[in-house]
Design a protein around this motif. Structure first.
Motif, PDB file in Angstrom:
ATOM      1  N   ILE A  89       8.004  -4.687   8.324  1.00 40.07           N
ATOM      2  CA  ILE A  89       7.584  -3.515   7.548  1.00 40.07           C
ATOM      3  C   ILE A  89       8.747  -3.029   6.685  1.00 40.07           C
ATOM      4  CG2 ILE A  89       6.870  -1.089   7.652  1.00 40.07           C
ATOM      5  CD1 ILE A  89       5.334  -1.699  10.174  1.00 40.07           C
ATOM      6  N   LEU A  90       8.434  -2.751   5.422  1.00 40.02           N
ATOM      7  CA  LEU A  90       9.359  -2.062   4.524  1.00 40.02           C
ATOM      8  C   LEU A  90       8.716  -0.744   4.137  1.00 40.02           C
ATOM      9  CD1 LEU A  90      11.726  -1.723   2.488  1.00 40.02           C
ATOM     10  CD2 LEU A  90      10.358  -3.083   0.864  1.00 40.02           C
ATOM     11  N   ARG A  91       9.416   0.361   4.403  1.00 44.72           N
ATOM     12  CA  ARG A  91       8.941   1.684   3.984  1.00 44.72           C
ATOM     13  C   ARG A  91       9.897   2.226   2.934  1.00 44.72           C
ATOM     14  NH1 ARG A  91       8.202   6.145   7.250  1.00 44.72           N
ATOM     15  NH2 ARG A  91       6.128   6.691   6.524  1.00 44.72           N
ATOM     16  N   LEU A  92       9.346   2.639   1.817  1.00 43.24           N
ATOM     17  CA  LEU A  92      10.148   3.118   0.691  1.00 43.24           C
ATOM     18  C   LEU A  92       9.979   4.621   0.558  1.00 43.24           C
ATOM     19  CD1 LEU A  92       8.567   0.195  -0.423  1.00 43.24           C
ATOM     20  CD2 LEU A  92      10.611   0.427  -1.839  1.00 43.24           C
ATOM     21  N   GLY A 121       0.828  -1.202   0.000  1.00 40.21           N
ATOM     22  CA  GLY A 121       0.000   0.000   0.000  1.00 40.21           C
ATOM     23  C   GLY A 121       0.858   1.246   0.000  1.00 40.21           C
ATOM     24  N   THR A 122       0.242   2.370   0.340  1.00 39.97           N
ATOM     25  CA  THR A 122       0.955   3.649   0.301  1.00 39.97           C
ATOM     26  C   THR A 122       0.754   4.406   1.609  1.00 39.97           C
ATOM     27  OG1 THR A 122      -0.867   4.979  -0.597  1.00 39.97           O
ATOM     28  CG2 THR A 122       0.518   3.800  -2.178  1.00 39.97           C
ATOM     29  N   ALA A 123       1.612   5.379   1.817  1.00 46.24           N
ATOM     30  CA  ALA A 123       1.480   6.292   2.946  1.00 46.24           C
ATOM     31  C   ALA A 123       0.573   7.438   2.499  1.00 46.24           C
ATOM     32  CB  ALA A 123       2.842   6.806   3.379  1.00 46.24           C
ATOM     33  N   SER A 124      -0.587   7.511   3.113  1.00 50.27           N
ATOM     34  CA  SER A 124      -1.576   8.559   2.824  1.00 50.27           C
ATOM     35  C   SER A 124      -2.390   8.238   1.568  1.00 50.27           C
ATOM     36  CB  SER A 124      -0.924   9.927   2.667  1.00 50.27           C
ATOM     37  OG  SER A 124      -1.902  10.901   2.332  1.00 50.27           O
ATOM     38  N   TRP A 125      -3.615   8.668   1.589  1.00 53.30           N
ATOM     39  CA  TRP A 125      -4.472   8.582   0.405  1.00 53.30           C
ATOM     40  C   TRP A 125      -5.089   9.943   0.101  1.00 53.30           C
ATOM     41  CZ3 TRP A 125      -5.801   7.106   5.288  1.00 53.30           C
ATOM     42  CH2 TRP A 125      -6.979   7.608   5.831  1.00 53.30           C
ATOM     43  N   THR A 126      -4.651  10.978   0.830  1.00 56.16           N
ATOM     44  CA  THR A 126      -5.300  12.294   0.708  1.00 56.16           C
ATOM     45  C   THR A 126      -4.333  13.404   0.294  1.00 56.16           C
ATOM     46  OG1 THR A 126      -4.919  12.734   3.062  1.00 56.16           O
ATOM     47  CG2 THR A 126      -7.010  11.704   2.462  1.00 56.16           C
ATOM     48  N   ASP A 127      -3.125  13.065  -0.120  1.00 56.63           N
ATOM     49  CA  ASP A 127      -2.158  14.112  -0.446  1.00 56.63           C
ATOM     50  C   ASP A 127      -2.710  15.016  -1.562  1.00 56.63           C
ATOM     51  OD1 ASP A 127       0.970  14.710   0.034  1.00 56.63           O
ATOM     52  OD2 ASP A 127       0.438  15.145  -2.041  1.00 56.63           O
ATOM     53  N   LYS A 128      -2.504  16.303  -1.380  1.00 55.98           N
ATOM     54  CA  LYS A 128      -3.065  17.272  -2.334  1.00 55.98           C
ATOM     55  C   LYS A 128      -2.581  17.033  -3.754  1.00 55.98           C
ATOM     56  CE  LYS A 128      -3.778  21.000   1.034  1.00 55.98           C
ATOM     57  NZ  LYS A 128      -3.377  22.371   1.454  1.00 55.98           N
ATOM     58  N   THR A 129      -1.305  16.692  -3.905  1.00 60.11           N
ATOM     59  CA  THR A 129      -0.786  16.489  -5.261  1.00 60.11           C
ATOM     60  C   THR A 129      -1.354  15.225  -5.890  1.00 60.11           C
ATOM     61  OG1 THR A 129       1.205  15.299  -4.524  1.00 60.11           O
ATOM     62  CG2 THR A 129       1.343  17.703  -4.666  1.00 60.11           C
ATOM     63  N   GLY A 166       4.132   2.949  -7.918  1.00 59.50           N
ATOM     64  CA  GLY A 166       5.131   2.036  -7.376  1.00 59.50           C
ATOM     65  C   GLY A 166       4.499   0.846  -6.683  1.00 59.50           C
ATOM     66  N   ALA A 167       3.426   1.098  -5.930  1.00 59.31           N
ATOM     67  CA  ALA A 167       2.766   0.014  -5.200  1.00 59.31           C
ATOM     68  C   ALA A 167       2.152  -1.002  -6.166  1.00 59.31           C
ATOM     69  CB  ALA A 167       1.705   0.579  -4.266  1.00 59.31           C
ATOM     70  N   ARG A 168       1.557  -0.531  -7.237  1.00 63.47           N
ATOM     71  CA  ARG A 168       0.981  -1.457  -8.219  1.00 63.47           C
ATOM     72  C   ARG A 168       2.076  -2.273  -8.906  1.00 63.47           C
ATOM     73  NH1 ARG A 168      -3.495   2.867 -10.506  1.00 63.47           N
ATOM     74  NH2 ARG A 168      -5.287   2.078  -9.303  1.00 63.47           N
ATOM     75  N   MET A 169       3.192  -1.629  -9.202  1.00 61.69           N
ATOM     76  CA  MET A 169       4.307  -2.335  -9.826  1.00 61.69           C
ATOM     77  C   MET A 169       4.858  -3.401  -8.888  1.00 61.69           C
ATOM     78  SD  MET A 169       7.765  -0.680 -11.558  1.00 61.69           S
ATOM     79  CE  MET A 169       6.865   0.840 -11.822  1.00 61.69           C
ATOM     80  N   MET A 170       5.034  -3.030  -7.621  1.00 61.80           N
ATOM     81  CA  MET A 170       5.552  -3.977  -6.642  1.00 61.80           C
ATOM     82  C   MET A 170       4.585  -5.136  -6.443  1.00 61.80           C
ATOM     83  SD  MET A 170       8.010  -4.825  -4.572  1.00 61.80           S
ATOM     84  CE  MET A 170       9.019  -3.509  -3.854  1.00 61.80           C
ATOM     85  N   ARG A 171       3.327  -4.840  -6.435  1.00 63.09           N
ATOM     86  CA  ARG A 171       2.319  -5.890  -6.269  1.00 63.09           C
ATOM     87  C   ARG A 171       2.413  -6.913  -7.401  1.00 63.09           C
ATOM     88  NH1 ARG A 171      -3.121  -3.097  -5.978  1.00 63.09           N
ATOM     89  NH2 ARG A 171      -3.032  -3.209  -8.242  1.00 63.09           N
ATOM     90  N   ASP A 188       9.991  13.097  -3.869  1.00 61.92           N
ATOM     91  CA  ASP A 188       9.667  13.111  -5.295  1.00 61.92           C
ATOM     92  C   ASP A 188      10.558  12.077  -5.993  1.00 61.92           C
ATOM     93  OD1 ASP A 188       9.086  13.649  -7.903  1.00 61.92           O
ATOM     94  OD2 ASP A 188       9.813  15.710  -7.901  1.00 61.92           O
ATOM     95  N   TYR A 189      10.010  10.881  -6.184  1.00 63.90           N
ATOM     96  CA  TYR A 189      10.829   9.814  -6.772  1.00 63.90           C
ATOM     97  C   TYR A 189       9.924   8.712  -7.299  1.00 63.90           C
ATOM     98  CZ  TYR A 189      14.780   6.655  -7.399  1.00 63.90           C
ATOM     99  OH  TYR A 189      15.732   5.824  -7.944  1.00 63.90           O
ATOM    100  N   GLN A 190      10.196   8.301  -8.528  1.00 65.34           N
ATOM    101  CA  GLN A 190       9.475   7.162  -9.088  1.00 65.34           C
ATOM    102  C   GLN A 190      10.422   5.978  -9.194  1.00 65.34           C
ATOM    103  OE1 GLN A 190       5.886   7.119 -10.249  1.00 65.34           O
ATOM    104  NE2 GLN A 190       6.629   5.137  -9.511  1.00 65.34           N
ATOM    105  N   TYR A 191      10.153   4.958  -8.398  1.00 65.74           N
ATOM    106  CA  TYR A 191      10.976   3.751  -8.449  1.00 65.74           C
ATOM    107  C   TYR A 191      10.849   3.097  -9.825  1.00 65.74           C
ATOM    108  CZ  TYR A 191      12.000   3.599  -3.429  1.00 65.74           C
ATOM    109  OH  TYR A 191      12.473   3.869  -2.167  1.00 65.74           O
ATOM    110  N   SER A 192      11.965   2.575 -10.309  1.00 65.56           N
ATOM    111  CA  SER A 192      11.949   1.851 -11.577  1.00 65.56           C
ATOM    112  C   SER A 192      11.592   0.384 -11.345  1.00 65.56           C
ATOM    113  CB  SER A 192      13.321   1.929 -12.245  1.00 65.56           C
ATOM    114  OG  SER A 192      14.269   1.136 -11.523  1.00 65.56           O
TER     115      SER A 192
END
Length: 302
Positions: free
Chosen positions: A225-228, A8-16, A289-294, A249-253
């Protein structure tokens, strides 16, 4: 397919995230709709708003009601508890009044009278209760300040927090290398095991005082727990950023994430559950990133 890994991800409400328009459908306009949509995509989320301000039982009850029965929330501990500077204005109004005039300066944990600290702990635990009662509370995540070192004071403070959170699954994330330098690495892990604390594996830029190495290990039989955080060295300690989304600001490859898969799968043999959380929260980077990791881990979406 490994069934005990949640992504999953940290937060679901970030403005960006909301503004970019790539994750939420146009019809998702309200807080309720966004959480319900998020929970259709992922089985796990980390509540980050609880770090900035004390959550309320009423809001936690809504989170519990708006998500499926098997959904999991990890909740970040309030910033005062983790040793961070805290503006008095984020405290409850009655506690602000009890503190008296503080001026414009920040508070630290040691600045707050014991009875007010105890009341803050009580209210924080009270706020978690609806999630706990619904069986949806995973770990309470303590991301300690970079100046919480592996010394007598730092160890005592972590132990104090664990004691205050008795009856909850506590995860610790450290942000200073002293916890993992040389022979202290094994000492820290053994100490976490003895405390009953979940060790947090951290992926972040290296070479900074407020970074720790990625230590792939398990200290609690129930959870790893793994936090990226991304690997953006340019923004990691940059001053004057408008929001944390700019810092992370980073998109994992695909290759970067694929390299972690064997380690994550190994964690899954050592703990009952593994939580993989993307803290890259600029626009939809965490969700991508989460979808890719999944997919790489071959775990179910829901």
């Amino acid at each position: 397919m490994i069934g005990n890994i949640l992504v999953g991800t940290a937060s679901w409400t970030d403005k960006t995230l909301i503004a970019c328009g790539r994750f939420y459908p146009p019809a998702c306009k309200t807080a309720e709709q966004r959480l319900q949509f998020y929970a259709q995509q992922f089985p796990l989320v980390e509540v980050d708003s609880s770090y900035y301000a004390m959550p309320t039982p009423q809001v936690a009850q809504l989170w519990a009601q708006r998500t499926p029965a098997d959904f999991t929330f990890n909740v970040k501990a309030f910033r005062l508890f983790t040793g961070h500077q805290t503006q008095p204005g984020v405290l409850h109004r009655d506690l602000q009044q009890a503190l008296g005039p503080q001026g414009a300066g920040n508070l630290y944990y040691a600045d707050v009278p014991l009875e007010i600290r105890d009341e803050l702990w009580r209210r924080f635990i009270e706020a978690l209760e609806p999630l706990k009662r619904a069986g949806k509370l995973g770990a309470v995540h303590f991301q300690f300040a970079p100046w919480v070192l592996r010394n007598r004071a730092g160890i005592a403070h972590v132990e104090h927090c664990v004691e205050k959170m008795a009856g909850h699954l506590v995860a610790a994330e450290f942000r200073h290398g002293t916890w993992f330098h040389g022979e202290d690495l094994e000492k820290t892990l053994e100490w976490e095991r003895a405390l009953g604390v979940v060790h947090t594996v951290v992926d972040s830029p290296q070479g900074f005082a407020n970074c720790v190495p990625c230590v792939w290990d398990v200290t609690h039989p129930r959870l790893a727990i793994l936090r990226l955080h991304g690997r953006n060295k340019q923004t990691w300690n940059k001053k004057g950023l408008a929001a944390s989304s700019a810092r992370f600001d980073y998109q994992y490859s695909h290759d970067e994430l694929a390299a972690m898969v064997p380690e994550i799968e190994h964690l899954a043999t050592l703990a009952d559950h593994v939580h993989v959380l993307f803290n890259t929260n600029n626009e939809d980077q965490g969700q991508v990133g989460a979808r890719m990791m999944r997919e790489l881990l071959r775990v179910k979406a829901r």
